[in-house]
Design an enzyme around this catalytic site. Structure first.
Site, mmCIF file in Angstrom:
data_model
loop_
_atom_site.group_PDB
_atom_site.id
_atom_site.type_symbol
_atom_site.label_atom_id
_atom_site.label_comp_id
_atom_site.label_asym_id
_atom_site.label_seq_id
_atom_site.Cartn_x
_atom_site.Cartn_y
_atom_site.Cartn_z
ATOM 1 N N SER A 111 10.043 -0.827 2.659
ATOM 2 C CA SER A 111 11.116 0.253 3.122
ATOM 3 C C SER A 111 10.943 -0.226 4.685
ATOM 4 O O SER A 111 10.350 -1.022 5.168
ATOM 5 C CB SER A 111 10.349 1.610 2.932
ATOM 6 O OG SER A 111 9.160 1.818 3.431
ATOM 7 N N LYS A 112 11.871 0.712 5.437
ATOM 8 C CA LYS A 112 12.062 0.355 6.772
ATOM 9 C C LYS A 112 10.796 0.182 7.760
ATOM 10 O O LYS A 112 10.778 -0.563 8.593
ATOM 11 C CB LYS A 112 12.757 1.647 7.412
ATOM 12 C CG LYS A 112 13.381 1.611 8.481
ATOM 13 C CD LYS A 112 14.539 0.728 8.385
ATOM 14 C CE LYS A 112 15.058 0.411 9.874
ATOM 15 N NZ LYS A 112 16.008 -0.625 10.090
ATOM 16 N N ARG A 113 9.599 1.063 7.147
ATOM 17 C CA ARG A 113 8.592 0.916 8.194
ATOM 18 C C ARG A 113 7.836 -0.381 8.058
ATOM 19 O O ARG A 113 6.797 -0.607 8.819
ATOM 20 C CB ARG A 113 7.876 2.037 7.860
ATOM 21 C CG ARG A 113 6.917 2.189 6.571
ATOM 22 C CD ARG A 113 6.267 3.452 6.152
ATOM 23 N NE ARG A 113 6.289 3.554 4.594
ATOM 24 C CZ ARG A 113 5.342 2.914 3.912
ATOM 25 N NH1 ARG A 113 4.235 2.700 4.387
ATOM 26 N NH2 ARG A 113 5.341 2.993 2.502
ATOM 27 N N HIS A 114 8.091 -1.078 7.103
ATOM 28 C CA HIS A 114 7.482 -2.409 7.030
ATOM 29 C C HIS A 114 8.099 -3.403 7.701
ATOM 30 O O HIS A 114 7.630 -4.634 7.959
ATOM 31 C CB HIS A 114 7.716 -2.973 5.520
ATOM 32 C CG HIS A 114 6.935 -2.181 4.501
ATOM 33 N ND1 HIS A 114 7.444 -1.607 3.442
ATOM 34 C CD2 HIS A 114 5.425 -1.953 4.515
ATOM 35 C CE1 HIS A 114 6.207 -0.836 2.924
ATOM 36 N NE2 HIS A 114 5.154 -0.997 3.370
ATOM 37 N N GLY A 115 9.350 -3.312 8.604
ATOM 38 C CA GLY A 115 9.976 -4.206 9.181
ATOM 39 C C GLY A 115 11.379 -4.403 8.580
ATOM 40 O O GLY A 115 11.626 -3.444 8.007
#
Length: 462
Positions: free
Chosen positions: A242-246
RNA sequence: GUCCCGUUCGUCUAGGGGUCUAGGACGCCGCCCUUUCACGGCGGAAACACGGGUUCAACUCCCGUACGGGGCACCA
C-alpha cells in the site's frame, strides 16, 4: 494451439505494481510461445471507471513497453454487457441457472446472523428449486448459477499445482444483478472465451474464483482455459502493498526516475528466476520465461535492489536515449553541453532524477554558490595562488581537451610543489561549486576554456 | 471463524534425498582503487520456521504446530 494471454485491468485508479507484474508475466508468456497478448478494459464498475483512468493504463503499458496485440481493438467489457446477459439467459433456459428473489437486505441479515454464531455462511437460496410460477411480481430477481452441492473439483494450476475444493464451499453465485447487469464472474468467463484466451495468468487472489468460473465454462460446454495464479507482491513488512510502503503505482516509479527496463527486470525477478541470473535482457526474458519457474510464495518489493538495477541500466543506456529524460528536469538548457556531460554522469547515478541533479552545476552562472564541502575547500590558504595560476594557464591554452586539462593541473602541482589532494578538491570546488562531480579533467574539457575562466575569475574577485 | 496457498541469509532467490562446511544478487561492514561521489576489485557477518516421522542418509518426502498471505459481496 496459439497461446493467447490477457491483461484485464479495471480503470479505477492508478495501475499498481502488482498488476504490472502479472501483465509482464502474461506478456512474456505469450511472446515466449509466439502467442498473443491482449488487453481488455474491465470497466463494468460504472461508478469508478473513468476515461482518465483508462488513459492511465494505456500510458503505463506504453511506458513499460509492454505492447499488446489488440491495440486497435481493445475490448471494453461494459460494451459487451448485452452479450453477457444473453449467456445468462441461455443458462436460465437450460436450467443451469435460476432466478432468485431473495433481497440484498435479507441476504445481509442472514449473513450477519451466521457470523454471529461463528458459522461459515453459504447462502442456500430457497428459489433454487422453486417453480418459477411462485415468483413475486413486485421485485426484480438476480440470476444465480446452480452450483453442484456435492463432490469436489480439482484445478491443475500451472503455478499452484493441483488445488482441490469441495463443492459444499461453493455457493450459487450471482450471474446477473437485479438491474440486469452482469457480474464480474460472468463477464470474465464470457470475454475470455470469446477472445480465445488459452492461459489465464493472474493474481493469487483470484484462485478461489477459478472454481466458480469453471462452473460457467462447464455449464456452457466450453473448454476452460489453463490457469496460473501468481502470488501477490507484499510490502516490505509483509503486509499488503500500500501507499505507506512507498511507490505502488507505475507512474510513481516513472516520477522517481526509474527506467522501464529496470522496473521490468526487477519485477521479473520477483517470484521467478533463471539460475543465478540477475540482469536479464528483454530477449533473454522472452526466451527463458515460463510458468513452471514461478514461485508459489508471495514476494516483497525491494526498493534498494530496484535502485541498484536502475543504476545499472542508466550506465548501460545510450546517452542519446536518456538525454530527453534528463532534459525534462533541467528546462531550457544547452542540449549539446548536456550531451557531452552525460556519459561521465551516467556512471554514478541511480535514478534519472539523480542524474539531472548531478548535471545542474554545468549550467550555473558564476559566481557559483558553494555547497558546504566545496566552501571548505575553497577557503584553503593556498586557494588564491592556485586559482590565479590556473587562470594564467587556462588563458595560455588554445585547445582544452582532457589531456591538456590534465597537464595544466600537473603544471600547477609541479610549479608550486603541491599534491593532487591539494589542487584537485580546490579546483573542483571552484569549477563546480560541489565536490560531487566527475573526473576534473573531464569536467574542464566539457566546460571549456571560457566557462572555466569565468568561474575561476568569479572566485578571485570574491 | 472457515476454505485455499505458502515458509532457505534483513530482502529477492539457487538448490528437489547424499557433491550443502547451503550458492548468487541487493543491502550492511571492512580493505583496495581514488582529487570528490560513484563504478570496479577483494574479503566479512548473515538463512534451510518448529516438532515428529519415512530413510543408512532429509533443507529436500510425509504428518502436525506456529507464523504469514489470499478468498469467503447484487466489487473487480
Amino acid at each position: 494451439m496459439t497461446v493467447i494471454t490477457r491483461f484485464p485491468p479495471s480503470p479505477t485508479g492508478k495501475l499498481q505494481i502488482g498488476n504490472v507484474r502479472t501483465a509482464l508475466f502474461n506478456y512474456l508468456f505469450a511472446r515466449h510461445h509466439n502467442g498473443q497478448f491482449v488487453l481488455r478494459i474491465e470497466d463494468t464498475d460504472r461508478e469508478r471507471s473513468t476515461d482518465a483512468n483508462i488513459q492511465v493504463i494505456f500510458d503505463a503499458l506504453e511506458w513499460l513497453e509492454l505492447e499488446c496485440d489488440n491495440k486497435d481493438d481493445v475490448v471494453y467489457q461494459f460494451s459487451r454487457r448485452d452479450h453477457h446477459a444473453e449467456i445468462a439467459q441461455k443458462l436460465l433456459d437450460s436450467g443451469q441457472a435460476y432466478k432468485c428473489y431473495t433481497s440484498k437486505e435479507e441476504l445481509a441479515e442472514l449473513r450477519t446472523a451466521a457470523e454471529k454464531n461463528g458459522e461459515h455462511f453459504i447462502f442456500k437460496s430457497p428459489w433454487r428449486d422453486k417453480d418459477p410460477s411462485e415468483a413475486p411480481s413486485d421485485s426484480e430477481p438476480v440470476v444465480r448459477i446452480k452450483a453442484p452441492q456435492t463432490g469436489e473439483t480439482t484445478i491443475s494450476d500451472l503455478i499452484q499445482g493441483d488445488v482441490t475444493v469441495s463443492h459444499d464451499t461453493l455457493d450459487d453465485f450471482i450471474l446477473l444483478r437485479s438491474d440486469g447487469t452482469p457480474t464480474y464472474m460472468l463477464s470474465v468467463v464470457v470475454d475470455d472465451y470469446d477472445m480465445g484466451v488459452t492461459h489465464v495468468i493472474r493474481g493469487d487472489d483470484h484462485l478461489n474464483n477459478a472454481f466458480r468460473q469453471q462452473l460457467i465454462y462447464k455449464a456452457m460446454g466450453w473448454d476452460a482455459p489453463y490457469y496460473a495464479h501468481v502470488p501477490l507482491i507484499l510490502g516490505s513488512d509483509g503486509k499488503k502493498l500500500s501507499k505507506r510502503h512507498g511507490a505502488v503505482g507505475v507512474a510513481e516509479f516513472k516520477e522517481m526516475g526509474i527506467l522501464p527496463a529496470a522496473l521490468r527486470n526487477q519485477l521479473l525477478r520477483l517470484g521467478w528466476s533463471h539460475g543465478d541470473d540477475e540482469i536479464i535482457s528483454d530477449a533473454q526474458a522472452i526466451e527463458w520465461f515460463d510458468l513452471d519457474g514461478v514461485n508459489k510464495s508471495p514476494a516483497k518489493l525491494d526498493y534498494d535492489k530496484l535502485l541498484n538495477l536502475n543504476g545499472h541500466y542508466i550506465r548501460e543506456s545510450k546517452t542519446e536515449d536518456i538525454l530527453p529524460l534528463v532534459q525534462q528536469h533541467l528546462g531550457e538548457i544547452d542540449t549539446d553541453l548536456l550531451e557531452r556531460a552525460l556519459p561521465a554522469l551516467q556512471e554514478r547515478a541511480k535514478t534519472i532524477n539523480d542524474l539531472a541533479k548531478s548535471a545542474e552545476f554545468y549550467f550555473k552562472t558564476p559566481p557559483l554558490i558553494m555547497d558546504e564541502r566545496a566552501q571548505k575547500a575553497i577557503e584553503k590558504e593556498y586557494a588564491p595562488l592556485v586559482v590565479s595560476k590556473a587562470i594564467t594557464l587556462f588563458e595560455e591554452t588554445d585547445t582544452l581537451d582532457t589531456e591538456t586539462a590534465q597537464s595544466i593541473i600537473q603544471s600547477i602541482m609541479d610549479q608550486n610543489d603541491m599534491k593532487m589532494s591539494q589542487v584537485g578538491p580546490l579546483l573542483r570546488a571552484a569549477l563546480c561549486g560541489t565536490m560531487q562531480a566527475p573526473d576534473l579533467s573531464v569536467v574542464i574539457s566539457i566546460l571549456g576554456k571560457d566557462v572555466c575562466l569565468e568561474r575561476l575569475r568569479s572566485i578571485n574577485t570574491n
